[in-house]
Design an enzyme around this catalytic site. Sequence first.
Site, PDB file in Angstrom:
ATOM      1  N   HIS A  19       0.817  -1.215   0.000  1.00 52.62           N
ATOM      2  CA  HIS A  19       0.000   0.000   0.000  1.00 52.62           C
ATOM      3  C   HIS A  19       0.853   1.269   0.000  1.00 52.62           C
ATOM      4  CE1 HIS A  19      -3.246  -2.891   1.652  1.00 52.62           C
ATOM      5  NE2 HIS A  19      -3.307  -2.813   0.339  1.00 52.62           N
ATOM      6  N   HIS A  42      -7.736  -8.108  -7.925  1.00 57.45           N
ATOM      7  CA  HIS A  42      -8.044  -8.973  -6.781  1.00 57.45           C
ATOM      8  C   HIS A  42      -8.274  -8.042  -5.585  1.00 57.45           C
ATOM      9  CE1 HIS A  42      -5.923 -11.587  -9.571  1.00 57.45           C
ATOM     10  NE2 HIS A  42      -6.342 -12.646  -8.905  1.00 57.45           N
ATOM     11  N   SER A 100      -6.642  -2.173  -0.438  1.00 54.63           N
ATOM     12  CA  SER A 100      -6.242  -1.390  -1.620  1.00 54.63           C
ATOM     13  C   SER A 100      -7.400  -0.619  -2.270  1.00 54.63           C
ATOM     14  CB  SER A 100      -5.539  -2.292  -2.636  1.00 54.63           C
ATOM     15  OG  SER A 100      -6.334  -3.420  -2.957  1.00 54.63           O
ATOM     16  N   GLU A 118     -13.569  -9.017  -7.571  1.00 55.03           N
ATOM     17  CA  GLU A 118     -13.348  -9.923  -6.441  1.00 55.03           C
ATOM     18  C   GLU A 118     -14.266 -11.128  -6.649  1.00 55.03           C
ATOM     19  OE1 GLU A 118     -11.333 -10.298  -3.724  1.00 55.03           O
ATOM     20  OE2 GLU A 118     -12.538 -12.076  -3.405  1.00 55.03           O
ATOM     21  N   ASP A 143     -13.523 -12.729 -12.674  1.00 57.21           N
ATOM     22  CA  ASP A 143     -12.132 -13.160 -12.599  1.00 57.21           C
ATOM     23  C   ASP A 143     -11.204 -11.985 -12.912  1.00 57.21           C
ATOM     24  OD1 ASP A 143      -9.803 -14.690 -12.609  1.00 57.21           O
ATOM     25  OD2 ASP A 143      -9.993 -15.053 -14.749  1.00 57.21           O
ATOM     26  N   GLY A 144     -10.301 -11.708 -11.986  1.00 58.71           N
ATOM     27  CA  GLY A 144      -9.413 -10.557 -12.132  1.00 58.71           C
ATOM     28  C   GLY A 144      -8.539 -10.620 -13.375  1.00 58.71           C
ATOM     29  N   ASP A 164      -3.038  -8.505  -7.290  1.00 53.64           N
ATOM     30  CA  ASP A 164      -2.703  -8.923  -5.921  1.00 53.64           C
ATOM     31  C   ASP A 164      -3.388 -10.248  -5.574  1.00 53.64           C
ATOM     32  OD1 ASP A 164      -1.910  -8.897  -3.270  1.00 53.64           O
ATOM     33  OD2 ASP A 164      -3.446  -7.471  -2.636  1.00 53.64           O
TER      34      ASP A 164
HETATM   35  N1  SAM Z   1      -5.831  -6.243  -2.930  1.00 51.64           N
HETATM   36  C1  SAM Z   1      -6.404  -6.423  -1.609  1.00 51.64           C
HETATM   37  C2  SAM Z   1      -5.809  -5.395  -0.682  1.00 51.64           C
HETATM   38  O1  SAM Z   1      -4.643  -5.009  -0.858  1.00 51.64           O
HETATM   39  O2  SAM Z   1      -6.537  -4.941   0.212  1.00 51.64           O
HETATM   40  C3  SAM Z   1      -6.188  -7.808  -1.072  1.00 51.64           C
HETATM   41  C4  SAM Z   1      -6.516  -8.919  -2.001  1.00 51.64           C
HETATM   42  S1  SAM Z   1      -6.251 -10.534  -1.389  1.00 51.64           S
HETATM   43  C5  SAM Z   1      -4.518 -10.670  -1.283  1.00 51.64           C
HETATM   44  C6  SAM Z   1      -6.613 -11.512  -2.790  1.00 51.64           C
HETATM   45  C7  SAM Z   1      -8.109 -11.587  -3.142  1.00 51.64           C
HETATM   46  O3  SAM Z   1      -8.249 -12.163  -4.436  1.00 51.64           O
HETATM   47  C8  SAM Z   1      -8.926 -12.468  -2.232  1.00 51.64           C
HETATM   48  O4  SAM Z   1      -9.938 -11.686  -1.641  1.00 51.64           O
HETATM   49  C9  SAM Z   1      -9.529 -13.553  -3.145  1.00 51.64           C
HETATM   50  O5  SAM Z   1     -10.860 -13.895  -2.801  1.00 51.64           O
HETATM   51  C10 SAM Z   1      -9.475 -12.877  -4.473  1.00 51.64           C
HETATM   52  N2  SAM Z   1      -9.393 -13.761  -5.667  1.00 51.64           N
HETATM   53  C11 SAM Z   1      -8.818 -14.975  -5.784  1.00 51.64           C
HETATM   54  N3  SAM Z   1      -8.825 -15.374  -7.069  1.00 51.64           N
HETATM   55  C12 SAM Z   1      -9.396 -14.375  -7.786  1.00 51.64           C
HETATM   56  C13 SAM Z   1      -9.646 -14.164  -9.166  1.00 51.64           C
HETATM   57  N4  SAM Z   1      -9.310 -15.089 -10.076  1.00 51.64           N
HETATM   58  N5  SAM Z   1     -10.228 -13.019  -9.550  1.00 51.64           N
HETATM   59  C14 SAM Z   1     -10.580 -12.068  -8.639  1.00 51.64           C
HETATM   60  N6  SAM Z   1     -10.352 -12.193  -7.307  1.00 51.64           N
HETATM   61  C15 SAM Z   1      -9.767 -13.329  -6.890  1.00 51.64           C
END
Ligand code: SAM
Length: 280
Positions: A19, A42, A100, A118, A143-144, A164
């Site tokens: 961050h 993500h 984030s 997400e 999907d991210g 992320d």
């Molecule tokens: N970026 C956030 C932050 O800094 O506050 C934290 C994100 S966390 C490390 C990763 C997130 O990705 C999780 O909430 C998970 O549910 C989500 N996730 C996992 N696979 C994903 C995908 N293919 N597409 C979108 N989100 C996904």
Amino acid sequence: MLSYRHSFHAGNHADVLKHTVQSLIIEALKEKEKPFLYLDTHAGAGRYQLSGEHAERTGEYLEGIARIWQQDDLPSELEPYMNVVRHFNRGEQLRYYPGSPLIARELLREQDSLQLTELHPSDFPLLRQEFQKDERTRVARADGYQQLKAKLPPVSRRGLILIDPPYEIKTDYQAVVSGIHEGYKRFATGVYALWYPVVLRQQIKRMLRDLEATGIRNILQIELGVRPDSDQRGMTASGMIVINPPWKLEAQMNAVLPWLHSKLVPAGIGHTLITQVVPE
Ligand code: SAM
């Protein structure tokens, strides 16, 4: 498989590094009036309660944000990030940690836009609720990695893309590289910021080799280690790979990373690293 919940880890040393870099990139993009897109592939839940069951169970934030948020010798590079943390914690007690998407929400301007994705069935509704009233923001349960194809290039032709993933499946180490490559083919001037954990050093070396093999130029690596590399379980360091970093970022991180390391790792173990992996 979606077992990862960021609420267990929110505010840990890895979030502090991520961050810090995120906020410095956003501030750099704001130096021009022209709008930009913030794409968070993500995004997580957005807001994390540090007195909640998850955060308390691991206590990771105690060795992260809790160690720095009230320091009075805070380097100026940390001001934008820490202002957001303070915005969510008006009193003396650290109760909430902004993820984030909320950091971006607070730092972005009216003319900018946010695109957040997400997948988690519990975290997505929380994220959507956070942004219900924010007209600059689109939130999708999607999907991210797909967004790197679908949403790029942005209409504004300026943007920060934060990638992320939880790396709970090993293929994430390859998926991030091919996702970035797809995004870059469409939008080569964007700033891409990829977070990674160091669990097994070999995985990161391979990921970097794969990224270099795409031919993408101008790649900066920033890393903060809290323990020496190990082949035991657990994260010993984390880092950010930044493609097309703002010109000041390397100098800013050189100024702030030793301070962060000294506060986050009082025992003095671990390491810091800032290196241009591929030049312009
Ligand atoms: N970026 C956030 C932050 O800094 O506050 C934290 C994100 S966390 C490390 C990763 C997130 O990705 C999780 O909430 C998970 O549910 C989500 N996730 C996992 N696979 C994903 C995908 N293919 N597409 C979108 N989100 C996904």
